[in-house]
Design an enzyme around this catalytic site. Sequence first.
Site, PDB file in Angstrom:
ATOM      1  N   MET A 137       3.021  -3.753   3.234  1.00  0.00           N
ATOM      2  CA  MET A 137       4.458  -3.610   3.455  1.00  0.00           C
ATOM      3  C   MET A 137       5.180  -4.413   4.517  1.00  0.00           C
ATOM      4  SD  MET A 137       5.400  -1.324   1.316  1.00  0.00           S
ATOM      5  CE  MET A 137       7.015  -0.794   1.931  1.00  0.00           C
TER       6      MET A 137
ATOM      7  N   ALA B 102      -0.494  -0.409  -2.282  1.00  0.00           N
ATOM      8  CA  ALA B 102       0.130  -0.655  -1.098  1.00  0.00           C
ATOM      9  C   ALA B 102      -0.127   0.098  -0.042  1.00  0.00           C
ATOM     10  CB  ALA B 102       1.640  -0.613  -1.464  1.00  0.00           C
ATOM     11  N   CYS B 103      -0.290  -0.678   1.173  1.00  0.00           N
ATOM     12  CA  CYS B 103      -0.681   0.022   2.512  1.00  0.00           C
ATOM     13  C   CYS B 103       0.379  -0.783   3.433  1.00  0.00           C
ATOM     14  CB  CYS B 103      -2.061  -0.174   2.976  1.00  0.00           C
ATOM     15  SG  CYS B 103      -2.711  -1.827   3.303  1.00  0.00           S
ATOM     16  N   ALA B 104       0.081  -0.576   4.842  1.00  0.00           N
ATOM     17  CA  ALA B 104       0.840  -1.275   5.836  1.00  0.00           C
ATOM     18  C   ALA B 104       0.655  -2.586   5.998  1.00  0.00           C
ATOM     19  CB  ALA B 104       0.513  -0.540   7.067  1.00  0.00           C
TER      20      ALA B 104
END
Length: 376
Positions: free
Chosen positions: A101, A72-74
């Site tokens: 996210m 997961a990242c932004a």
Amino acid sequence: MSVQEMTVQEVAKKVLNNEILFVLDVRTEDAFEDWKIESESFTYLNVPYFDLLDGVEEIMDQLPSDQDILVACAKGGSSQMVTEMLEEAGVKNAYSLEGGMKAWSEHLEPVKVSDLDNGGELYQFVRIGKGCLSYMVVSDGEAAVIDATRMTDIYTDFANEKNAKITHVFDTHLHADHISGGKKLAEESGGTYWLPPKDASEVTYEYQPLQDGDHVTIGGTTIDINALYSPGHTIGSTSFVVDNRFLMSGDILFIDSIGRPDLAGKAEDWVMDLRETLYSRYKELSDELIVLPAHFMIMNELNEDGTVAEKLGVLFEKNHGLNIEDQDEFRKMVTENLPPQPNAYQEIRETNMGKISPDEEKQREMEVGPNRCAVR
């Protein structure tokens, strides 16, 4: 770049079903500590993307081989790159979170709460990554939406599936933690937009004033949405009693906490309004009413069926915020024991007043982060 991806819908199902998942979060440590995908059945490893630019070899021994790995990242870009590196290193069970996210923040999971008298239905829309809860009452070809998020197409599509036309849209108060979709949804559907007038002194648009004692009937059946003036989180906060069975408490009362009175800078002014609502107005209501709040704080507030709901009488027994007899102790708790204020909450309030009109990407950025509407 073609890597395996997992959608936010798939992740939400894993959360709700308490499935096991290993999350490799490649955002900064501060971002991860502030807000992450929450589940008691998930395992987490936070390694910032910039620490992985030279390769993933140093974390390989920390990754499981017997369960899926969600990266997961932004926004979804960095996670794709890390997932590709993992695949090149021989990892077969790694998936990039599609949309990152930001997409997780926007996902809504509709859950049926109950059938209503005379054939109606009540649904709760769980914004699982943000802790927001919104609602739809469906009856005899009509629908009412309460505390809509800005992702209005979800409500429109759902109403269409139910062969219902959205005729009324309500906000329990002027929101400060997320951008309301209420006005937009009413305009799109041709429905009436209702807002408590005491929260609307600075709004720039027309609305239908929601007054204490108002009855709004949805459809041809006797489903009354009864307005109950309940200030404290904001000066205009208004609860709804639906079908004489459900109390939609807005941001006044949550399952495990109570609303904070400070997001308009009025904590000292509104703290006793909050107490009056919780300890007097709500006390006069039936203990059998099912409380349906506008937010939840932590994942264990969700019931096994995915709803966030509890009887008012149970909350008066178990919710600490409803059991502080000393007024000074109550005042101290709700004015001093507060979490950080929501990200960009002033801009969000101004957006909900109609004073500013940020573009879609700016709105997404303003909302990123955890729910912070409760007293801890």
